[in-house]
Design an enzyme around this catalytic site. Structure first.
Site, PDB file in Angstrom:
ATOM      1  CD  GLN A 234      48.167  43.423  39.247  1.00 40.31           C
ATOM      2  OE1 GLN A 234      47.633  42.391  38.851  1.00 40.31           O
ATOM      3  NE2 GLN A 234      49.000  43.414  40.256  1.00 40.31           N
ATOM      4  CG  ASP A 235      41.762  47.802  42.313  1.00 41.20           C
ATOM      5  OD1 ASP A 235      41.408  46.799  42.975  1.00 41.20           O
ATOM      6  OD2 ASP A 235      41.564  48.972  42.684  1.00 41.20           O
TER       7      ASP A 235
END
Length: 239
Positions: free
Chosen positions: A49-50
């Site tokens: 997610q990042d």
């Protein structure tokens, strides 16, 4: 880590010259293998997610580690996607379905990986102003040159000082564009990406217009929060 992060080297005027094509391809392949482990091979299915250049740490020999799992999502059983009302991540690397609707899956990481690949090949940040006063995302710029047949012009000029297999570089650009396709189902899995990277005989699918080119990933009226310095951002909003 001795070489800190990919971000501190790739976008530095002097240091990026140490990243010849062999090292860049090693980093691309290493990130792809790491994501395949998280998505398919680990006991728990994990969506990072990042994923971005500042979260790729490099040791003395430029071996990498994917770092910062603070925003990671874990799927259980046969779950493959979910929806959240808490949108958190770095603008410019988020998938459009996540940024707009909170929908995330392993294909969300594919978008981040695609953007990262294009940054590694071109030596340019995803968010910036190129060749004009207009603010243009790197993905849009690459797509424009891809359709014109001039994408080779965007390859990091410093690579001209080192042997860089032209076909391999172009293949990486095509893989990057495949990973930022608008529809999640059209993006390749990371295991497919690894096959594409390691094989000389696999025929890559044709590329369609990336989501970022039709307004879904750009500045619109969706009240997104931007991060000009690449820092992680978090926005809370009701479903």
């Amino acid at each position: 880590m001795p070489n800190r992060s990919l971000d501190t080297i790739l976008f530095d005027y002097d240091k990026h010259k140490h990243l010849d094509w062999e090292r860049r391809f090693k980093i691309i392949s290493g990130v792809a293998r790491g994501l395949q482990y998280l998505h398919e091979d680990s006991q728990l299915k994990i969506v990072h997610q990042d994923l971005k250049a500042s979260n790729i740490l490099l040791d003395f020999d430029y071996n990498l580690k994917i770092s910062d799992f603070g925003l990671a999502k874990i799927f259980g059983g046969y779950q493959s996607e979910d929806v959240t009302s808490r949108i958190a991540g770095t603008y410019g690397y988020m998938s459009p379905e996540y940024a707009m609707h909170g929908q995330y899956s392993t294909k969300s990481d594919a978008v981040s990986f695609g953007v990262l690949v294009l940054e590694i090949v071109t030596g340019r940040r995803n968010n910036g102003s190129y060749n004009s006063e207009q603010y243009v995302y790197l993905v849009n710029l690459v797509w424009e040159h891809w359709t014109r047949g001039s994408v080779i012009e965007l390859i990091d000029p410093s690579l001209s000082d080192h042997p860089s297999p032209g076909d391999q570089v172009l293949k990486c650009i095509q893989i990057g564009l495949l990973c930022v396709e608008k529809r999640p189902e059209d993006r390749p899995t990371m295991s497919s990406v690894n096959v594409m990277l390691s094989s000389h005989n696999v025929r890559l699918p044709s590329v369609s217009m990336p989501a970022f080119c039709d307004g879904l990933g750009g500045h619109g009226d969706n009240s997104k929060v931007t991060s000009a310095n690449g820092m992680t951002i978090t926005k809370l909003e009701p479903r």
